[in-house]
Design a protein around this motif. Structure first.
Motif, PDB file in Angstrom:
ATOM      1  N   ALA A 165       1.850  12.909  -4.193  1.00  0.00           N
ATOM      2  CA  ALA A 165       3.116  13.551  -4.562  1.00  0.00           C
ATOM      3  C   ALA A 165       3.633  12.949  -5.868  1.00  0.00           C
ATOM      4  O   ALA A 165       4.130  13.667  -6.749  1.00  0.00           O
ATOM      5  N   PHE A 166       3.516  11.645  -5.985  1.00  0.00           N
ATOM      6  CA  PHE A 166       3.908  10.961  -7.219  1.00  0.00           C
ATOM      7  C   PHE A 166       3.099  11.493  -8.404  1.00  0.00           C
ATOM      8  O   PHE A 166       3.651  11.806  -9.468  1.00  0.00           O
ATOM      9  N   LEU A 167       1.766  11.606  -8.243  1.00  0.00           N
ATOM     10  CA  LEU A 167       0.915  12.093  -9.328  1.00  0.00           C
ATOM     11  C   LEU A 167       1.249  13.535  -9.699  1.00  0.00           C
ATOM     12  O   LEU A 167       1.275  13.898 -10.885  1.00  0.00           O
ATOM     13  N   THR A 168       1.507  14.353  -8.684  1.00  0.00           N
ATOM     14  CA  THR A 168       1.818  15.762  -8.947  1.00  0.00           C
ATOM     15  C   THR A 168       3.098  15.896  -9.755  1.00  0.00           C
ATOM     16  O   THR A 168       3.151  16.615 -10.766  1.00  0.00           O
ATOM     17  N   ARG A 204       0.845  -1.193   0.000  1.00  0.00           N
ATOM     18  CA  ARG A 204       0.000   0.000   0.000  1.00  0.00           C
ATOM     19  C   ARG A 204       0.880   1.242   0.000  1.00  0.00           C
ATOM     20  O   ARG A 204       1.843   1.334   0.776  1.00  0.00           O
ATOM     21  N   ILE A 205       0.561   2.186  -0.876  1.00  0.00           N
ATOM     22  CA  ILE A 205       1.264   3.466  -0.915  1.00  0.00           C
ATOM     23  C   ILE A 205       0.440   4.488  -0.152  1.00  0.00           C
ATOM     24  O   ILE A 205      -0.748   4.673  -0.461  1.00  0.00           O
ATOM     25  N   PRO A 206       1.018   5.153   0.858  1.00  0.00           N
ATOM     26  CA  PRO A 206       0.263   6.171   1.591  1.00  0.00           C
ATOM     27  C   PRO A 206      -0.292   7.237   0.647  1.00  0.00           C
ATOM     28  O   PRO A 206       0.319   7.546  -0.387  1.00  0.00           O
ATOM     29  N   THR A 207      -1.435   7.790   1.001  1.00  0.00           N
ATOM     30  CA  THR A 207      -2.115   8.751   0.132  1.00  0.00           C
ATOM     31  C   THR A 207      -1.245   9.960  -0.171  1.00  0.00           C
ATOM     32  O   THR A 207      -1.225  10.461  -1.298  1.00  0.00           O
ATOM     33  N   GLY A 208      -0.505  10.428   0.834  1.00  0.00           N
ATOM     34  CA  GLY A 208       0.356  11.582   0.612  1.00  0.00           C
ATOM     35  C   GLY A 208       1.420  11.305  -0.434  1.00  0.00           C
ATOM     36  O   GLY A 208       1.648  12.110  -1.347  1.00  0.00           O
ATOM     37  N   LYS A 209       2.084  10.161  -0.312  1.00  0.00           N
ATOM     38  CA  LYS A 209       3.135   9.815  -1.271  1.00  0.00           C
ATOM     39  C   LYS A 209       2.554   9.586  -2.668  1.00  0.00           C
ATOM     40  O   LYS A 209       3.171   9.963  -3.669  1.00  0.00           O
ATOM     41  N   PHE A 210       1.376   8.976  -2.724  1.00  0.00           N
ATOM     42  CA  PHE A 210       0.779   8.721  -4.036  1.00  0.00           C
ATOM     43  C   PHE A 210       0.422  10.024  -4.736  1.00  0.00           C
ATOM     44  O   PHE A 210       0.650  10.182  -5.937  1.00  0.00           O
ATOM     45  N   ARG A 262       5.117   3.848 -14.539  1.00  0.00           N
ATOM     46  CA  ARG A 262       5.921   4.677 -13.631  1.00  0.00           C
ATOM     47  C   ARG A 262       5.760   4.233 -12.184  1.00  0.00           C
ATOM     48  O   ARG A 262       6.690   4.307 -11.385  1.00  0.00           O
ATOM     49  N   LEU A 263       4.565   3.770 -11.806  1.00  0.00           N
ATOM     50  CA  LEU A 263       4.385   3.203 -10.469  1.00  0.00           C
ATOM     51  C   LEU A 263       5.328   2.027 -10.263  1.00  0.00           C
ATOM     52  O   LEU A 263       5.924   1.867  -9.184  1.00  0.00           O
ATOM     53  N   ARG A 264       5.460   1.176 -11.286  1.00  0.00           N
ATOM     54  CA  ARG A 264       6.354   0.027 -11.169  1.00  0.00           C
ATOM     55  C   ARG A 264       7.818   0.473 -11.071  1.00  0.00           C
ATOM     56  O   ARG A 264       8.602  -0.109 -10.323  1.00  0.00           O
ATOM     57  N   GLU A 265       8.170   1.501 -11.859  1.00  0.00           N
ATOM     58  CA  GLU A 265       9.544   1.978 -11.826  1.00  0.00           C
ATOM     59  C   GLU A 265       9.912   2.539 -10.457  1.00  0.00           C
ATOM     60  O   GLU A 265      11.030   2.351  -9.974  1.00  0.00           O
ATOM     61  N   ILE A 266       8.965   3.216  -9.805  1.00  0.00           N
ATOM     62  CA  ILE A 266       9.260   3.872  -8.527  1.00  0.00           C
ATOM     63  C   ILE A 266       9.060   2.925  -7.354  1.00  0.00           C
ATOM     64  O   ILE A 266       9.897   2.857  -6.440  1.00  0.00           O
ATOM     65  N   TYR A 267       7.973   2.176  -7.350  1.00  0.00           N
ATOM     66  CA  TYR A 267       7.590   1.393  -6.170  1.00  0.00           C
ATOM     67  C   TYR A 267       7.719  -0.114  -6.356  1.00  0.00           C
ATOM     68  O   TYR A 267       7.452  -0.874  -5.424  1.00  0.00           O
ATOM     69  N   GLY A 268       8.099  -0.581  -7.538  1.00  0.00           N
ATOM     70  CA  GLY A 268       8.308  -2.003  -7.750  1.00  0.00           C
ATOM     71  C   GLY A 268       7.062  -2.719  -8.231  1.00  0.00           C
ATOM     72  O   GLY A 268       6.826  -2.831  -9.427  1.00  0.00           O
ATOM     73  N   PHE A 269       6.270  -3.238  -7.293  1.00  0.00           N
ATOM     74  CA  PHE A 269       5.075  -4.032  -7.616  1.00  0.00           C
ATOM     75  C   PHE A 269       5.425  -5.226  -8.502  1.00  0.00           C
ATOM     76  O   PHE A 269       4.637  -5.634  -9.351  1.00  0.00           O
ATOM     77  N   GLU A 270       6.602  -5.806  -8.305  1.00  0.00           N
ATOM     78  CA  GLU A 270       7.015  -6.960  -9.095  1.00  0.00           C
ATOM     79  C   GLU A 270       6.123  -8.159  -8.776  1.00  0.00           C
ATOM     80  O   GLU A 270       5.999  -8.567  -7.628  1.00  0.00           O
ATOM     81  N   GLY A 271       5.487  -8.689  -9.786  1.00  0.00           N
ATOM     82  CA  GLY A 271       4.656  -9.866  -9.605  1.00  0.00           C
ATOM     83  C   GLY A 271       3.199  -9.579  -9.304  1.00  0.00           C
ATOM     84  O   GLY A 271       2.418 -10.516  -9.135  1.00  0.00           O
ATOM     85  N   SER A 272       2.802  -8.315  -9.234  1.00  0.00           N
ATOM     86  CA  SER A 272       1.414  -7.994  -8.925  1.00  0.00           C
ATOM     87  C   SER A 272       0.813  -7.123 -10.015  1.00  0.00           C
ATOM     88  O   SER A 272       1.440  -6.164 -10.469  1.00  0.00           O
ATOM     89  N   PRO A 273      -0.410  -7.441 -10.451  1.00  0.00           N
ATOM     90  CA  PRO A 273      -1.102  -6.498 -11.339  1.00  0.00           C
ATOM     91  C   PRO A 273      -1.420  -5.216 -10.587  1.00  0.00           C
ATOM     92  O   PRO A 273      -1.508  -5.213  -9.354  1.00  0.00           O
ATOM     93  N   ILE A 274      -1.566  -4.137 -11.307  1.00  0.00           N
ATOM     94  CA  ILE A 274      -1.953  -2.850 -10.744  1.00  0.00           C
ATOM     95  C   ILE A 274      -3.233  -2.408 -11.436  1.00  0.00           C
ATOM     96  O   ILE A 274      -3.318  -2.412 -12.666  1.00  0.00           O
ATOM     97  N   VAL A 275      -4.227  -2.025 -10.658  1.00  0.00           N
ATOM     98  CA  VAL A 275      -5.494  -1.563 -11.215  1.00  0.00           C
ATOM     99  C   VAL A 275      -5.588  -0.048 -11.019  1.00  0.00           C
ATOM    100  O   VAL A 275      -5.439   0.442  -9.892  1.00  0.00           O
ATOM    101  N   VAL A 276      -5.811   0.681 -12.097  1.00  0.00           N
ATOM    102  CA  VAL A 276      -5.987   2.133 -12.030  1.00  0.00           C
ATOM    103  C   VAL A 276      -7.357   2.464 -12.610  1.00  0.00           C
ATOM    104  O   VAL A 276      -7.590   2.280 -13.813  1.00  0.00           O
ATOM    105  N   ASN A 277      -8.262   2.899 -11.743  1.00  0.00           N
ATOM    106  CA  ASN A 277      -9.612   3.263 -12.164  1.00  0.00           C
ATOM    107  C   ASN A 277      -9.783   4.779 -12.141  1.00  0.00           C
ATOM    108  O   ASN A 277      -9.078   5.486 -11.412  1.00  0.00           O
TER     109      ASN A 277
END
Length: 503
Positions: free
Chosen positions: A425-428, A417-423, A478-493
């Protein structure tokens, strides 16, 4: 990768370093300011529920509720698709434009009188004389496995057929609620035709006209009296050994892998396609750790039911994935990567489970085949380049221990889980460096983002307009590049929202 993705491919190597320097407290303050800005936009109750999850903090890992599942089963041409569309209140497209999903969807999200649910359309049984037993068993058993309530649809104008009677015998064995739906009863004059279906022994027939909507509300009222608020079959279990599904097409070595890890012969072979039911939930010790391997009972051979074999295989795989947390997709390196291999991987992505790729029969690989294999992986599996890889030999047991770090990595990413603040900041930072292109004279903006759940990591973006699929894939990369998520799908709605009208 589509042509539209190229414009989003610019990389900023300093992004990770800048994000690391962002003060956590300052990031949370900025996120709170962005969140308060949403008050100027039209938000519904579901929006507010999702935003509450963003306020749980870093330690408050949340899980999306497991929606109750309604399965619709029946022969071809009894009006199942019409009933699906009637219940959903819309004409549901067969193919969904979702990254990673390349085959027809069989499950849909629906809502009726503020009750949300999942609707599973199992397709029609092929009334093939030789394959009827196999097809009926495959469809009915999987429909039961994946559902909390079963709607059995019969064409009232035709009456009960021998195929229907086969299904009835299977449905009587289940402890789950089964509703007999007498479809194509368009007016009161046809009511006696529906009443004749009492003879099936499944209780009162519910006369409906899926085409015109007649009787559907009464049917749903009865269904929702027994449908649980939270699914008993799809709920996520916490604790105990992690649950692993071994999936793959026939003859890639799934059974050998199961036998070698279990240290005993556990294979059940049956020539009828779709009827194999191997032992389920086998506890395995691998590299000093205990795992629970979930039965995948795949199709062994394409016999008797050629047309329906792929469909039943996908249902079997889906049933196994529903019970698992991570999937090991077994690929036979001695054979070219097939369309069926890719389809099974896409089923894993669609299910939202963590993913590990096991390249089996590695001991049989020569240099020429290895070169072709790497080219095939690059071309056909580029969309899962993030999945951990293990080169193994299930027959000899060589390098099976390499599966353990791959499984652990995938599950750790699945739980991240990525904290809301960090997420935010990443989007900004991301949108400042690479803003969304202008489309039709408008440029959609991301107002606020939050991770609403793990398992898999699921993010919701509140935006002022529709984001191109390519831009969403860019965010995922970019989420994968910064935070990894190796082996997990990522859902963006996305949730596109308009500004409130000033009075």
């Amino acid at each position: 990768m589509s042509d539209h993705d190229d414009e989003f491919e610019a990389h900023d190597d300093d992004l990770a370093e800048r994000l690391a320097d962002v003060d956590d407290d300052l990031a949370e303050q900025r996120a709170a300011a962005l969140r308060s800005g949403l008050d100027d936009y039209e938000l519904d109750e579901e929006d507010l529920d999702l935003l509450e999850l963003s306020e749980e903090g870093e330690e408050g890992i949340q899980y999306l509720p497991a929606l109750p599942v309604i399965a619709i089963v029946g022969r071809p041409n009894v009006g199942k698709s019409a009933l699906v569309n009637r219940i959903l209140g819309r004409r549901e497209a067969v193919v969904e434009d979702t990254p990673g999903v390349t085959r027809d969807r069989v499950s849909y999200k629906g809502e009726w009188l503020d009750r949300r649910f999942t609707l599973v359309d199992t397709g029609g049984w092929e009334p093939d004389a030789k394959g009827i037993d196999a097809s009926v068993a495959a469809q009915a058993e999987v429909a039961i496995d994946l559902s909390d309530v079963v709607l059995f649809v019969v064409d009232a104008t035709v009456g009960a057929t021998s195929t229907d009677e086969h299904v009835v015998r299977l449905l009587r064995k289940t402890k789950k609620p089964v509703f007999l739906v007498a479809n194509k009863v368009d007016d009161a004059r046809q009511e006696p035709e529906a009443a004749a279906l009492w003879n099936l022994g499944l209780g009162e027939p519910h006369p409906v006209s899926a085409l015109h909507g007649r009787g559907v509300a009464d049917l749903l009222e009865s269904v929702f009296k027994v449908l649980p608020e939270v699914s008993a079959v799809a709920k996520q279990e916490i604790g105990g050994p992690r649950r692993v599904a071994i999936v793959g097409r026939p003859n890639v070595g799934k059974s050998s892998l199961l036998n070698k890890t279990a240290r005993e012969e556990r294979v059940v072979v049956n020539e009828l396609a779709g009827t194999t039911r191997d032992p389920v939930d086998e506890q395995i010790e691998l590299a000093g750790k205990v795992w629970r391997f979930v039965d995948t009972a795949g199709i062994r051979r394409r016999v008797h039911l050629q047309q329906g074999a792929d469909f039943y295989a996908s249902l079997r795989t889906q049933a196994a994935l529903e019970k698992a947390e991570v999937a090991i997709v077994v690929l036979d390196v001695s054979q070219p990567i097939s369309e069926q291999d890719v389809r099974i991987i896409d089923l894993v992505l669609e299910s939202g489970r963590a993913l590990v790729l096991a390249y089996n029969k590695w001991d049989l690989l020569d240099d020429d085949r290895r070169r072709y294999l790497e080219r095939e992986i690059e071309q056909d599996l580029h969309h899962v380049a993030w999945a951990p890889r293990a080169n193994i030999s299930a027959r000899t047991g060589r390098h099976l221990e390499k599966l353990v770090p791959a499984l652990e990595t995938a599950l750790e990413s699945w739980d991240t889980r990525i904290p809301t603040g960090k997420f935010n900041a990443f989007l900004t930072e991301l949108t400042q460096e690479h803003p969304h292109p202008v489309r039709g004279g408008k440029q959609p903006r991301i107002l606020f983002g939050t991770q609403v759940s793990t398992r898999p990591p699921t993010f919701v973006l509140f935006t002022t307009g529709f984001l191109d699929p390519g831009y969403r894939r860019f965010i995922q990369r970019r989420l994968r590049e910064i935070y990894g998520f190796e082996g997990s799908p990522i859902v963006v709605n996305m949730r596109v929202r308009e500004k409130r009208q000033r009075r």
